[in-house]
Design a protein around this motif. Structure first.
Motif, PDB file in Angstrom:
ATOM      1  N   PHE A 126       0.827  -1.196   0.000  1.00 15.73           N
ATOM      2  CA  PHE A 126       0.000   0.000   0.000  1.00 15.73           C
ATOM      3  C   PHE A 126       0.864   1.249   0.000  1.00 15.73           C
ATOM      4  O   PHE A 126       1.967   1.257   0.543  1.00 15.73           O
ATOM      5  CB  PHE A 126      -0.890   0.010   1.264  1.00 15.73           C
ATOM      6  CG  PHE A 126      -1.671  -1.260   1.435  1.00 15.73           C
ATOM      7  CD1 PHE A 126      -1.123  -2.328   2.113  1.00 15.73           C
ATOM      8  CD2 PHE A 126      -2.943  -1.382   0.899  1.00 15.73           C
ATOM      9  CE1 PHE A 126      -1.821  -3.517   2.261  1.00 15.73           C
ATOM     10  CE2 PHE A 126      -3.648  -2.563   1.036  1.00 15.73           C
ATOM     11  CZ  PHE A 126      -3.090  -3.628   1.715  1.00 15.73           C
ATOM     12  N   TYR A 167       0.316   5.206   1.234  1.00 10.49           N
ATOM     13  CA  TYR A 167      -0.494   6.192   1.932  1.00 10.49           C
ATOM     14  C   TYR A 167       0.143   7.564   1.746  1.00 10.49           C
ATOM     15  O   TYR A 167       1.362   7.695   1.712  1.00 10.49           O
ATOM     16  CB  TYR A 167      -0.574   5.883   3.432  1.00 10.49           C
ATOM     17  CG  TYR A 167      -1.478   4.731   3.784  1.00 10.49           C
ATOM     18  CD1 TYR A 167      -1.054   3.405   3.645  1.00 10.49           C
ATOM     19  CD2 TYR A 167      -2.763   4.958   4.252  1.00 10.49           C
ATOM     20  CE1 TYR A 167      -1.887   2.354   3.959  1.00 10.49           C
ATOM     21  CE2 TYR A 167      -3.609   3.900   4.576  1.00 10.49           C
ATOM     22  CZ  TYR A 167      -3.158   2.609   4.428  1.00 10.49           C
ATOM     23  OH  TYR A 167      -3.999   1.559   4.746  1.00 10.49           O
ATOM     24  N   TYR A 200      -2.159   3.253  16.557  1.00 13.13           N
ATOM     25  CA  TYR A 200      -0.782   3.467  16.126  1.00 13.13           C
ATOM     26  C   TYR A 200      -0.249   4.713  16.816  1.00 13.13           C
ATOM     27  O   TYR A 200      -0.989   5.619  17.159  1.00 13.13           O
ATOM     28  CB  TYR A 200      -0.712   3.726  14.619  1.00 13.13           C
ATOM     29  CG  TYR A 200      -0.897   2.518  13.734  1.00 13.13           C
ATOM     30  CD1 TYR A 200      -2.165   2.118  13.331  1.00 13.13           C
ATOM     31  CD2 TYR A 200       0.206   1.796  13.277  1.00 13.13           C
ATOM     32  CE1 TYR A 200      -2.334   1.015  12.499  1.00 13.13           C
ATOM     33  CE2 TYR A 200       0.049   0.690  12.449  1.00 13.13           C
ATOM     34  CZ  TYR A 200      -1.221   0.319  12.068  1.00 13.13           C
ATOM     35  OH  TYR A 200      -1.383  -0.769  11.244  1.00 13.13           O
ATOM     36  N   TYR A 257      -4.302  -3.906  18.475  1.00 14.63           N
ATOM     37  CA  TYR A 257      -5.349  -4.021  17.477  1.00 14.63           C
ATOM     38  C   TYR A 257      -6.407  -5.007  17.945  1.00 14.63           C
ATOM     39  O   TYR A 257      -6.144  -5.866  18.789  1.00 14.63           O
ATOM     40  CB  TYR A 257      -4.789  -4.410  16.104  1.00 14.63           C
ATOM     41  CG  TYR A 257      -4.088  -5.738  16.038  1.00 14.63           C
ATOM     42  CD1 TYR A 257      -2.776  -5.877  16.497  1.00 14.63           C
ATOM     43  CD2 TYR A 257      -4.710  -6.842  15.464  1.00 14.63           C
ATOM     44  CE1 TYR A 257      -2.116  -7.089  16.409  1.00 14.63           C
ATOM     45  CE2 TYR A 257      -4.046  -8.056  15.371  1.00 14.63           C
ATOM     46  CZ  TYR A 257      -2.738  -8.171  15.845  1.00 14.63           C
ATOM     47  OH  TYR A 257      -2.080  -9.376  15.765  1.00 14.63           O
ATOM     48  N   PHE A 303      -9.750  -7.319  16.305  1.00 15.04           N
ATOM     49  CA  PHE A 303     -10.483  -7.756  15.118  1.00 15.04           C
ATOM     50  C   PHE A 303     -11.976  -7.895  15.387  1.00 15.04           C
ATOM     51  O   PHE A 303     -12.762  -8.001  14.446  1.00 15.04           O
ATOM     52  CB  PHE A 303      -9.915  -9.066  14.603  1.00 15.04           C
ATOM     53  CG  PHE A 303      -8.618  -8.913  13.841  1.00 15.04           C
ATOM     54  CD1 PHE A 303      -7.965 -10.014  13.319  1.00 15.04           C
ATOM     55  CD2 PHE A 303      -8.049  -7.666  13.644  1.00 15.04           C
ATOM     56  CE1 PHE A 303      -6.770  -9.876  12.612  1.00 15.04           C
ATOM     57  CE2 PHE A 303      -6.858  -7.507  12.937  1.00 15.04           C
ATOM     58  CZ  PHE A 303      -6.217  -8.624  12.413  1.00 15.04           C
ATOM     59  N   LYS A 314      -1.757  -7.556  21.039  1.00 18.78           N
ATOM     60  CA  LYS A 314      -0.656  -6.614  21.185  1.00 18.78           C
ATOM     61  C   LYS A 314       0.022  -6.383  19.841  1.00 18.78           C
ATOM     62  O   LYS A 314       0.172  -7.302  19.042  1.00 18.78           O
ATOM     63  CB  LYS A 314       0.372  -7.153  22.179  1.00 18.78           C
ATOM     64  CG  LYS A 314      -0.126  -7.226  23.610  1.00 18.78           C
ATOM     65  CD  LYS A 314       0.981  -7.713  24.538  1.00 18.78           C
ATOM     66  CE  LYS A 314       0.497  -7.726  25.981  1.00 18.78           C
ATOM     67  NZ  LYS A 314       1.569  -8.201  26.907  1.00 18.78           N
ATOM     68  N   GLY A 315       0.450  -5.151  19.654  1.00 21.46           N
ATOM     69  CA  GLY A 315       1.252  -4.819  18.500  1.00 21.46           C
ATOM     70  C   GLY A 315       2.719  -4.842  18.862  1.00 21.46           C
ATOM     71  O   GLY A 315       3.128  -5.481  19.832  1.00 21.46           O
ATOM     72  N   GLN A 340     -10.244  -7.138   0.314  1.00 16.07           N
ATOM     73  CA  GLN A 340      -9.189  -8.103   0.005  1.00 16.07           C
ATOM     74  C   GLN A 340      -8.122  -8.155   1.074  1.00 16.07           C
ATOM     75  O   GLN A 340      -7.574  -9.201   1.373  1.00 16.07           O
ATOM     76  CB  GLN A 340      -8.565  -7.768  -1.348  1.00 16.07           C
ATOM     77  CG  GLN A 340      -7.430  -8.709  -1.743  1.00 16.07           C
ATOM     78  CD  GLN A 340      -7.004  -8.504  -3.172  1.00 16.07           C
ATOM     79  OE1 GLN A 340      -7.598  -7.726  -3.900  1.00 16.07           O
ATOM     80  NE2 GLN A 340      -5.972  -9.208  -3.597  1.00 16.07           N
ATOM     81  N   SER A 341      -7.828  -7.007   1.632  1.00 18.35           N
ATOM     82  CA  SER A 341      -6.745  -6.982   2.605  1.00 18.35           C
ATOM     83  C   SER A 341      -7.089  -6.047   3.752  1.00 18.35           C
ATOM     84  O   SER A 341      -7.685  -4.997   3.549  1.00 18.35           O
ATOM     85  CB  SER A 341      -5.451  -6.489   1.944  1.00 18.35           C
ATOM     86  OG  SER A 341      -4.485  -6.189   2.925  1.00 18.35           O
ATOM     87  N   THR A 342      -6.711  -6.442   4.944  1.00 21.89           N
ATOM     88  CA  THR A 342      -6.926  -5.573   6.104  1.00 21.89           C
ATOM     89  C   THR A 342      -5.954  -4.413   6.117  1.00 21.89           C
ATOM     90  O   THR A 342      -5.965  -3.612   7.030  1.00 21.89           O
ATOM     91  CB  THR A 342      -6.791  -6.375   7.402  1.00 21.89           C
ATOM     92  OG1 THR A 342      -5.496  -6.985   7.449  1.00 21.89           O
ATOM     93  CG2 THR A 342      -7.854  -7.442   7.494  1.00 21.89           C
ATOM     94  N   GLY A 343      -5.087  -4.331   5.112  1.00 18.49           N
ATOM     95  CA  GLY A 343      -4.170  -3.204   5.039  1.00 18.49           C
ATOM     96  C   GLY A 343      -4.806  -1.926   4.554  1.00 18.49           C
ATOM     97  O   GLY A 343      -4.171  -0.881   4.538  1.00 18.49           O
ATOM     98  N   GLU A 344      -6.050  -1.997   4.131  1.00 18.74           N
ATOM     99  CA  GLU A 344      -6.748  -0.788   3.693  1.00 18.74           C
ATOM    100  C   GLU A 344      -7.333  -0.125   4.928  1.00 18.74           C
ATOM    101  O   GLU A 344      -8.455  -0.414   5.345  1.00 18.74           O
ATOM    102  CB  GLU A 344      -7.811  -1.143   2.671  1.00 18.74           C
ATOM    103  CG  GLU A 344      -7.219  -1.775   1.409  1.00 18.74           C
ATOM    104  CD  GLU A 344      -8.268  -2.085   0.361  1.00 18.74           C
ATOM    105  OE1 GLU A 344      -9.412  -1.623   0.489  1.00 18.74           O
ATOM    106  OE2 GLU A 344      -7.928  -2.806  -0.598  1.00 18.74           O
ATOM    107  N   LEU A 345      -6.549   0.758   5.507  1.00 21.23           N
ATOM    108  CA  LEU A 345      -6.904   1.393   6.774  1.00 21.23           C
ATOM    109  C   LEU A 345      -7.529   2.764   6.567  1.00 21.23           C
ATOM    110  O   LEU A 345      -7.152   3.492   5.645  1.00 21.23           O
ATOM    111  CB  LEU A 345      -5.666   1.555   7.654  1.00 21.23           C
ATOM    112  CG  LEU A 345      -4.918   0.287   8.051  1.00 21.23           C
ATOM    113  CD1 LEU A 345      -3.683   0.649   8.879  1.00 21.23           C
ATOM    114  CD2 LEU A 345      -5.811  -0.648   8.837  1.00 21.23           C
ATOM    115  N   PHE A 354      -7.987   6.172   8.822  1.00 22.03           N
ATOM    116  CA  PHE A 354      -7.423   6.763  10.030  1.00 22.03           C
ATOM    117  C   PHE A 354      -8.303   7.872  10.585  1.00 22.03           C
ATOM    118  O   PHE A 354      -8.971   8.603   9.836  1.00 22.03           O
ATOM    119  CB  PHE A 354      -6.044   7.361   9.739  1.00 22.03           C
ATOM    120  CG  PHE A 354      -4.965   6.338   9.579  1.00 22.03           C
ATOM    121  CD1 PHE A 354      -4.717   5.754   8.340  1.00 22.03           C
ATOM    122  CD2 PHE A 354      -4.185   5.964  10.659  1.00 22.03           C
ATOM    123  CE1 PHE A 354      -3.719   4.806   8.193  1.00 22.03           C
ATOM    124  CE2 PHE A 354      -3.174   5.022  10.515  1.00 22.03           C
ATOM    125  CZ  PHE A 354      -2.947   4.438   9.287  1.00 22.03           C
TER     126      PHE A 354
END
Lengths: 113, 115
Positions: free
Chosen positions: A34, A36, B35, B48, B50, B57-58, B99-104, B106
């Motif tokens: 990605f 950003y 974050y 995080y 779900f 934990k991160g 498709q992906s949990t990376g589409e955040l 903020f």
């Protein structure tokens, strides 16, 4: 070695030129990538996602992915002053069921009018 | 109104104080994240979740705790704030159906200063 590496910049590009931003990552199993954009004092916003090798175009933006080289890039054509921002590369980990996003430190881009 | 709302937006506190940062979202997403952003270090994941019953934990969870009060609410607490927790904190959400949990997505950020 950092998991996701970007040139910190700053990168200065004349208005109308192509800006090229680069990112390398260490997790060979990563499948999702990605870009950003973060304006000064603002929150990051997703501008591009790419999941397959090759190029993905969206307007003036093109993301390029090469999994064999563990390299992802972002090209901005016809750069505008409004493109001046910090660009963050992010890579999703390959740990199935526990995928997490790792961010690079960002590249600050300045478009010179 | 913002889809992901953080409160407070700015906070100055003293060492040893307990601080809570709150996040609420109207996007209907199940996944929520906290974050922190520091100059030169980028964005680092603290905790995080779900779903309401899932907390993880991160990479930098020491000194922090979280609570997922509802699908739409996720709070971050600093039990005893210290100066190196001075940072910009972001809440984010994502939708498991994409498709992906990376589409955040903020929130606007909470700037915390610990003196």
């Amino acid at each position: 070695q950092k998991e996701v590496e970007q040139n910190s910049g700053p990168l200065s590009v004349p208005e109308g030129a192509i800006a090229s931003l680069n990112c390398t990552y260490s997790d060979r199993g990563s499948q999702s990538f990605f870009w950003y954009r973060q304006y000064s004092g603002k929150s990051p916003e997703l501008i591009m996602s790419i999941y397959s090798n090759g190029d993905k175009e969206d307007g003036r933006f093109t993301a390029q992915l090469n999994k064999a080289s563990q390299y992802v890039s972002l090209l901005i054509r016809d750069s505008q002053p409004s493109d001046s921002a910090t660009y963050l590369c992010a890579v999703e980990g390959s740990n199935f069921g526990n995928e997490k996003l790792t961010f690079g430190t960002g590249t600050r881009l300045t478009i010179i009018p | 109104d913002a889809d992901v709302t953080q409160t407070p937006r700015n906070r100055i506190t003293k060492t040893g104080k307990r601080i809570m940062l709150e996040c609420s979202q109207t996007k209907g997403h199940d996944r929520m994240y906290w974050y922190r952003q520091d100059p030169g270090l980028g964005l680092r994941l603290i905790y995080y979740s779900f779903d309401v019953k899932d907390i993880n934990k991160g990479e930098i969870s020491d000194g922090y705790s979280v609570s997922r009060q509802a699908q739409a609410k996720f709070s971050l607490s600093l039990e005893s704030a210290i100066p190196n927790q001075t940072a910009l904190y972001f809440c984010a959400t994502s939708d498991f159906r994409v498709q992906s949990t990376g589409e955040l997505f903020f929130g606007e950020g909470s700037r915390l200063t610990v003196l």
